[in-house]
Design a protein around this motif. Structure first.
Motif, PDB file in Angstrom:
ATOM      1  N   LYS A 273       1.081  -1.355  -0.011  1.00  0.00           N
ATOM      2  CA  LYS A 273       0.202  -0.943   0.878  1.00  0.00           C
ATOM      3  C   LYS A 273       1.304   0.866   0.131  1.00  0.00           C
ATOM      4  CE  LYS A 273      -3.873  -1.906   2.479  1.00  0.00           C
ATOM      5  NZ  LYS A 273      -4.722  -1.964   3.972  1.00  0.00           N
ATOM      6  N   ALA A 274       0.873   2.412  -1.088  1.00  0.00           N
ATOM      7  CA  ALA A 274       1.194   3.475  -0.418  1.00  0.00           C
ATOM      8  C   ALA A 274      -0.061   4.198  -1.144  1.00  0.00           C
ATOM      9  CB  ALA A 274       2.382   3.486  -1.503  1.00  0.00           C
ATOM     10  N   PRO A 275      -0.063   6.376  -0.447  1.00  0.00           N
ATOM     11  CA  PRO A 275      -0.435   6.833  -1.456  1.00  0.00           C
ATOM     12  C   PRO A 275      -0.467   7.409  -2.892  1.00  0.00           C
ATOM     13  CG  PRO A 275       0.464   7.744   0.595  1.00  0.00           C
ATOM     14  CD  PRO A 275       1.400   6.133   0.579  1.00  0.00           C
ATOM     15  N   GLY A 276      -1.580   7.367  -3.283  1.00  0.00           N
ATOM     16  CA  GLY A 276      -1.837   7.517  -4.648  1.00  0.00           C
ATOM     17  C   GLY A 276      -1.670   8.624  -5.431  1.00  0.00           C
ATOM     18  N   MET A 277      -0.695   8.461  -6.470  1.00  0.00           N
ATOM     19  CA  MET A 277      -0.891   9.900  -7.286  1.00  0.00           C
ATOM     20  C   MET A 277      -1.380   9.436  -8.498  1.00  0.00           C
ATOM     21  SD  MET A 277       2.574  11.209  -8.722  1.00  0.00           S
ATOM     22  CE  MET A 277       2.927  10.050  -9.971  1.00  0.00           C
ATOM     23  N   ASN A 278      -2.974   9.696  -7.837  1.00  0.00           N
ATOM     24  CA  ASN A 278      -4.670   9.605  -9.203  1.00  0.00           C
ATOM     25  C   ASN A 278      -5.357  10.850  -8.930  1.00  0.00           C
ATOM     26  OD1 ASN A 278      -5.701   8.251  -6.999  1.00  0.00           O
ATOM     27  ND2 ASN A 278      -3.885   6.610  -7.037  1.00  0.00           N
ATOM     28  N   ILE A 279      -6.437  10.177  -9.753  1.00  0.00           N
ATOM     29  CA  ILE A 279      -7.572  11.094  -9.390  1.00  0.00           C
ATOM     30  C   ILE A 279      -8.393  10.188  -9.785  1.00  0.00           C
ATOM     31  CG2 ILE A 279      -7.460  12.487 -11.130  1.00  0.00           C
ATOM     32  CD1 ILE A 279      -8.974  13.552  -7.571  1.00  0.00           C
ATOM     33  N   GLU A 413     -20.212  10.146 -25.760  1.00  0.00           N
ATOM     34  CA  GLU A 413     -21.702   9.521 -25.980  1.00  0.00           C
ATOM     35  C   GLU A 413     -22.427   9.880 -24.329  1.00  0.00           C
ATOM     36  OE1 GLU A 413     -21.350   5.444 -26.198  1.00  0.00           O
ATOM     37  OE2 GLU A 413     -20.387   4.897 -28.762  1.00  0.00           O
ATOM     38  N   GLY A 414     -22.833   9.904 -24.780  1.00  0.00           N
ATOM     39  CA  GLY A 414     -23.902  10.191 -22.674  1.00  0.00           C
ATOM     40  C   GLY A 414     -23.564  11.433 -22.676  1.00  0.00           C
ATOM     41  N   ASP A 415     -24.210  11.902 -21.925  1.00  0.00           N
ATOM     42  CA  ASP A 415     -23.983  13.136 -21.392  1.00  0.00           C
ATOM     43  C   ASP A 415     -22.797  13.839 -19.902  1.00  0.00           C
ATOM     44  OD1 ASP A 415     -26.210  14.409 -22.453  1.00  0.00           O
ATOM     45  OD2 ASP A 415     -26.870  12.686 -21.258  1.00  0.00           O
ATOM     46  N   ALA A 416     -22.101  12.833 -19.449  1.00  0.00           N
ATOM     47  CA  ALA A 416     -21.202  12.221 -18.548  1.00  0.00           C
ATOM     48  C   ALA A 416     -20.199  11.159 -18.714  1.00  0.00           C
ATOM     49  CB  ALA A 416     -21.443  12.735 -16.809  1.00  0.00           C
ATOM     50  N   MET A 417     -19.470  11.523 -17.908  1.00  0.00           N
ATOM     51  CA  MET A 417     -18.590  10.063 -17.926  1.00  0.00           C
ATOM     52  C   MET A 417     -17.628   9.645 -16.710  1.00  0.00           C
ATOM     53  SD  MET A 417     -15.580  10.767 -18.385  1.00  0.00           S
ATOM     54  CE  MET A 417     -14.294   9.859 -19.705  1.00  0.00           C
ATOM     55  N   PHE A 418     -17.176   8.251 -16.381  1.00  0.00           N
ATOM     56  CA  PHE A 418     -16.664   7.803 -15.075  1.00  0.00           C
ATOM     57  C   PHE A 418     -15.307   7.501 -15.415  1.00  0.00           C
ATOM     58  CE2 PHE A 418     -20.774   7.276 -13.362  1.00  0.00           C
ATOM     59  CZ  PHE A 418     -20.874   8.349 -11.714  1.00  0.00           C
ATOM     60  N   TYR A 419     -13.859   7.871 -15.323  1.00  0.00           N
ATOM     61  CA  TYR A 419     -13.064   7.950 -15.436  1.00  0.00           C
ATOM     62  C   TYR A 419     -12.220   8.229 -14.232  1.00  0.00           C
ATOM     63  CZ  TYR A 419      -9.549   7.673 -19.616  1.00  0.00           C
ATOM     64  OH  TYR A 419      -8.354   6.687 -20.172  1.00  0.00           O
ATOM     65  N   GLY A 420     -10.597   8.926 -14.987  1.00  0.00           N
ATOM     66  CA  GLY A 420     -10.000   8.411 -13.544  1.00  0.00           C
ATOM     67  C   GLY A 420      -7.980   9.206 -14.094  1.00  0.00           C
ATOM     68  N   TRP A 421      -7.011   9.540 -13.756  1.00  0.00           N
ATOM     69  CA  TRP A 421      -5.660   9.682 -14.385  1.00  0.00           C
ATOM     70  C   TRP A 421      -5.073   9.373 -12.902  1.00  0.00           C
ATOM     71  CZ3 TRP A 421      -4.146  10.737 -18.828  1.00  0.00           C
ATOM     72  CH2 TRP A 421      -2.418  11.872 -18.343  1.00  0.00           C
ATOM     73  N   ILE A 490     -13.441  12.804  -6.748  1.00  0.00           N
ATOM     74  CA  ILE A 490     -14.016  11.434  -6.367  1.00  0.00           C
ATOM     75  C   ILE A 490     -13.434  10.718  -4.977  1.00  0.00           C
ATOM     76  CG2 ILE A 490     -15.706   9.451  -6.233  1.00  0.00           C
ATOM     77  CD1 ILE A 490     -16.874  10.074  -8.595  1.00  0.00           C
ATOM     78  N   SER A 491     -12.330  10.976  -5.171  1.00  0.00           N
ATOM     79  CA  SER A 491     -10.881  10.393  -4.510  1.00  0.00           C
ATOM     80  C   SER A 491      -9.666   9.795  -5.220  1.00  0.00           C
ATOM     81  CB  SER A 491     -11.788   8.891  -3.771  1.00  0.00           C
ATOM     82  OG  SER A 491     -12.000   7.730  -5.205  1.00  0.00           O
ATOM     83  N   HIS A 492      -8.871   9.955  -4.507  1.00  0.00           N
ATOM     84  CA  HIS A 492      -7.473   9.597  -4.609  1.00  0.00           C
ATOM     85  C   HIS A 492      -7.721   7.928  -4.315  1.00  0.00           C
ATOM     86  CE1 HIS A 492      -6.021  13.934  -5.819  1.00  0.00           C
ATOM     87  NE2 HIS A 492      -7.226  14.161  -4.506  1.00  0.00           N
ATOM     88  N   SER A 493      -6.906   7.286  -4.634  1.00  0.00           N
ATOM     89  CA  SER A 493      -7.047   5.766  -4.529  1.00  0.00           C
ATOM     90  C   SER A 493      -6.036   5.758  -3.816  1.00  0.00           C
ATOM     91  CB  SER A 493      -7.307   4.664  -5.458  1.00  0.00           C
ATOM     92  OG  SER A 493      -7.560   3.947  -5.485  1.00  0.00           O
ATOM     93  N   VAL A 494      -5.417   4.584  -3.175  1.00  0.00           N
ATOM     94  CA  VAL A 494      -4.022   4.446  -1.874  1.00  0.00           C
ATOM     95  C   VAL A 494      -4.057   3.508  -2.689  1.00  0.00           C
ATOM     96  CG1 VAL A 494      -3.637   2.789  -0.476  1.00  0.00           C
ATOM     97  CG2 VAL A 494      -5.445   5.113   0.204  1.00  0.00           C
ATOM     98  N   ASP A 495      -2.358   3.223  -3.856  1.00  0.00           N
ATOM     99  CA  ASP A 495      -2.470   2.529  -4.199  1.00  0.00           C
ATOM    100  C   ASP A 495      -1.878   1.163  -3.311  1.00  0.00           C
ATOM    101  OD1 ASP A 495      -2.333   3.722  -6.583  1.00  0.00           O
ATOM    102  OD2 ASP A 495      -0.168   4.599  -6.514  1.00  0.00           O
ATOM    103  N   MET A 496      -2.965  -0.008  -4.242  1.00  0.00           N
ATOM    104  CA  MET A 496      -2.561  -1.321  -3.743  1.00  0.00           C
ATOM    105  C   MET A 496      -2.026  -2.053  -4.668  1.00  0.00           C
ATOM    106  SD  MET A 496      -5.797  -1.849  -1.052  1.00  0.00           S
ATOM    107  CE  MET A 496      -6.890  -1.248  -1.987  1.00  0.00           C
ATOM    108  N   ARG A 497      -1.359  -3.430  -4.374  1.00  0.00           N
ATOM    109  CA  ARG A 497      -0.587  -4.614  -5.029  1.00  0.00           C
ATOM    110  C   ARG A 497      -0.400  -5.584  -3.913  1.00  0.00           C
ATOM    111  NH1 ARG A 497       2.375  -2.028  -8.290  1.00  0.00           N
ATOM    112  NH2 ARG A 497       4.675  -3.093  -8.133  1.00  0.00           N
ATOM    113  N   ALA A 498      -1.126  -6.771  -4.554  1.00  0.00           N
ATOM    114  CA  ALA A 498      -0.828  -8.036  -3.743  1.00  0.00           C
ATOM    115  C   ALA A 498      -0.149  -9.252  -4.453  1.00  0.00           C
ATOM    116  CB  ALA A 498      -2.286  -8.528  -3.836  1.00  0.00           C
ATOM    117  N   GLU A 499       0.426  -9.660  -3.677  1.00  0.00           N
ATOM    118  CA  GLU A 499       1.475 -11.103  -4.234  1.00  0.00           C
ATOM    119  C   GLU A 499       1.845 -11.877  -2.489  1.00  0.00           C
ATOM    120  OE1 GLU A 499       5.516  -8.426  -2.823  1.00  0.00           O
ATOM    121  OE2 GLU A 499       4.552  -8.064  -4.825  1.00  0.00           O
TER     122      GLU A 499
END
Length: 522
Positions: A273-279, A413-421, A490-499
């Motif tokens: 886990k680490a703070p996510g550089m995302n939106i 398409e449509g009027d709005a959309m969900f996405y992220g970066w 909406i959120s900045h997600s916490v980065d996660m990877r499992a192994e």
């Protein structure tokens, strides 16, 4: 005992043995299938494997193993270190950057890496060769006027104006990596399925919808890769991917669902886990009705309970944003205040916008999980849909598989959309430019939002070298972006990877790049 009974008993013992072996946390021969093969569980196929034509994480994660750029990021940070360039210098006026190239490097097809290879890789993304479906070219090579091969191992880049983020852009795995000039000539647009770079692993094959196979590149110039083979296995559902990790069918997985974290950890899996550089955001198409009306955008923003989404949908594995920028990015402004949850005020704004009894619109979304949204776009859209119903707004949801999603939002398409970066380089410009008018054509400005004042400020920040001055400029950009509400933040997600517990050498990076060259299995 009859022969039939004996056969059933032997079958039971055999199957039980497989199950028990698969549950063994330290058996490297069962995890992923073999000790010299690393299996990475991913959510979907990449869009492609030509750095010039893709903009998604699935593509980047595979390309991380195949390609390299002139520079790269240091482990754990967005500081720059040498890669295919050993050193570089910047002219006093900031407009010329000269790179000294590493000697003795070869591409996977045997083509020598040299200044001409850099020139080919870069110029194919510059006018007049640049194509409209090169999503990052405008951004990565913004202001580049000339690429010169000074000699076999020296390249000089000339810019229109000083560019604070340019060197960081050169470390990105999208757009900036150097591709084999022979492969560009041989494959053309088929390079998307026939990637040739200088990285530690080379491309072997792609079984669409199933997996991509890579093999260690024996001629790699750097530290030799730890594994003989890497397989990216495509598993759409988070929960299925988690199950395959626990049984040993995969070694590493991304797109960890917040609901699976405790179960994975209880079974001995490692969850990084680490703070996510995302939106993670919802964008309105601001160039057409109904969301060309700012009051309507603000009303929808106030009707969405973002804190509830963070607390329950993401179970706290996310941060509530007040800005498009994560709070650790230089230039972040803590003084920016988005529209808080206020359904009563939202109803007043609906009436002001001409919809006192509510209205109906369509939002498009994606069906798979994303690093900025591990629960997937459909679940997020459903939660937003429920909030909007409370103020009399009906949001219809139309979902697409990831590979089909980009054409849908490019065509509005449509009027709005969900996405992220997912941030590429740790620079504020890399986030804020998503609202720049110039990025509408290249599809990065998903909201089709345009504000001349914001454009002017972004350009000022991009060409300003002094950090304090840049921060003041970017504070104003963030203020305008929140006030105009082209997005619901909406959120900045916490980065996660499992192994699995026998994986060694893996680490999260702020850019969400995944480098597997130094990863091994014990």
């Amino acid at each position: 005992m009859s022969k039939k009974g004996l056969a059933l008993l032997l079958t039971f013992v055999f199957v039980a043995g497989i199950v028990l072996a698969g549950c063994g946390s330290g058996d490297k021969k069962t995890a992923g299938g073999a000790g010299n093969v690393l299996v990475f569980g991913a959510g979907s196929d990449p869009r492609g494997l030509d750095p010039a034509f893709v903009d998604d994480g699935e593509s980047m994660h595979v390309m991380d193993q195949i390609y390299e750029g002139l520079v790269r990021y240091k482990p754990g940070s967005t500081e720059i270190m040498p890669s295919l360039a050993t050193e570089w210098s910047v002219s006093p006026d900031g407009k010329e950057i000269t790179f000294k190239l590493r000697e003795g490097v070869k591409f996977h097809d045997g083509t020598p890496f040299n200044a001409e290879a850099v020139k080919v890789s870069f110029e194919r993304q510059l006018p007049p060769q640049r194509k409209d479906d090169m999503p990052y070219a405008d951004f990565t090579f913004d202001g580049v006027t000339k690429v010169e091969a000074v000699d076999e191992h020296t390249v000089k880049i000339t810019l229109k104006a000083p560019s604070a983020p340019f060197l960081a852009n050169m470390a990105m795995m999208i757009s900036a990596p150097i591709v084999s000039p022979a492969a560009v000539k041989k494959y053309g647009d088929k390079l998307m399925e026939n990637p040739v770079g200088t990285g530690p692993y080379k491309f072997v094959k792609w079984d669409k919808g199933q997996q991509i196979e890579l093999a260690a590149f024996d001629g790699y110039w750097g530290d030799k890769p730890k594994m003989q083979k890497i397989v990216f296995k495509f598993i759409k559902e988070n929960s299925v991917r988690a199950s395959e990790l626990m049984t040993g069918a995969v070694d590493i997985m991304d797109g960890v669902d917040t609901n699976d974290v405790k179960t994975l950890e209880s079974k001995g899996m490692k969850v990084l886990k680490a703070p996510g550089m995302n939106i993670n955001y919802m964008a309105f198409y601001t160039n057409k009705k109904p969301f060309d009306n700012p009051d309507l955008r603000k009303a929808i923003s106030m009707a969405i309970n973002r804190q509830n989404l963070v607390d329950y949908l993401y179970q706290g594995n996310a941060q509530l944003p007040n800005s498009i920028l994560p709070d650790f990015i230089p230039g972040y402004s803590k003084d920016v205040k988005p529209y808080d949850y206020n359904p009563e005020e939202a109803k007043k704004l609906l009436a002001k916008a001409g919809y006192p009894d509510g209205f109906e619109f369509t939002a498009i979304t994606y069906s798979n999980p994303r690093p900025y949204n591990p629960v997937n776009g459909e679940k997020l859209a459903a939660a937003v849909q429920a909030d909007l119903a409370k103020i009399g707004v009906k949001m219809n949801i139309k979902s697409y598989p990831w590979k089909e999603y980009k054409p849908a939002y490019i065509n509005s398409e449509g009027d709005a959309m969900f996405y992220g970066w997912i941030g590429d380089n740790g620079d504020a410009d890399n986030f804020l430019m998503l609202l720049e008018t110039a990025q509408i054509k290249g599809s990065l400005n998903t909201a089709k939002y345009s504000n001349p004042k914001l454009d002017e400020l972004i350009m000022q920040g991009r060409t300003t070298i002094d950090p304090a001055t840049r921060a003041a400029i970017y504070a104003e950009v963030q203020k305008i972006a929140v006030e105009d509400a082209p997005w619901v933040l909406i959120s900045h997600s916490v980065d996660m990877r499992a192994e699995r517990p026998n994986i060694k050498g893996d680490a999260l990076h702020p850019t969400n790049n995944i480098w597997l060259g130094g990863v091994s299995k014990e």
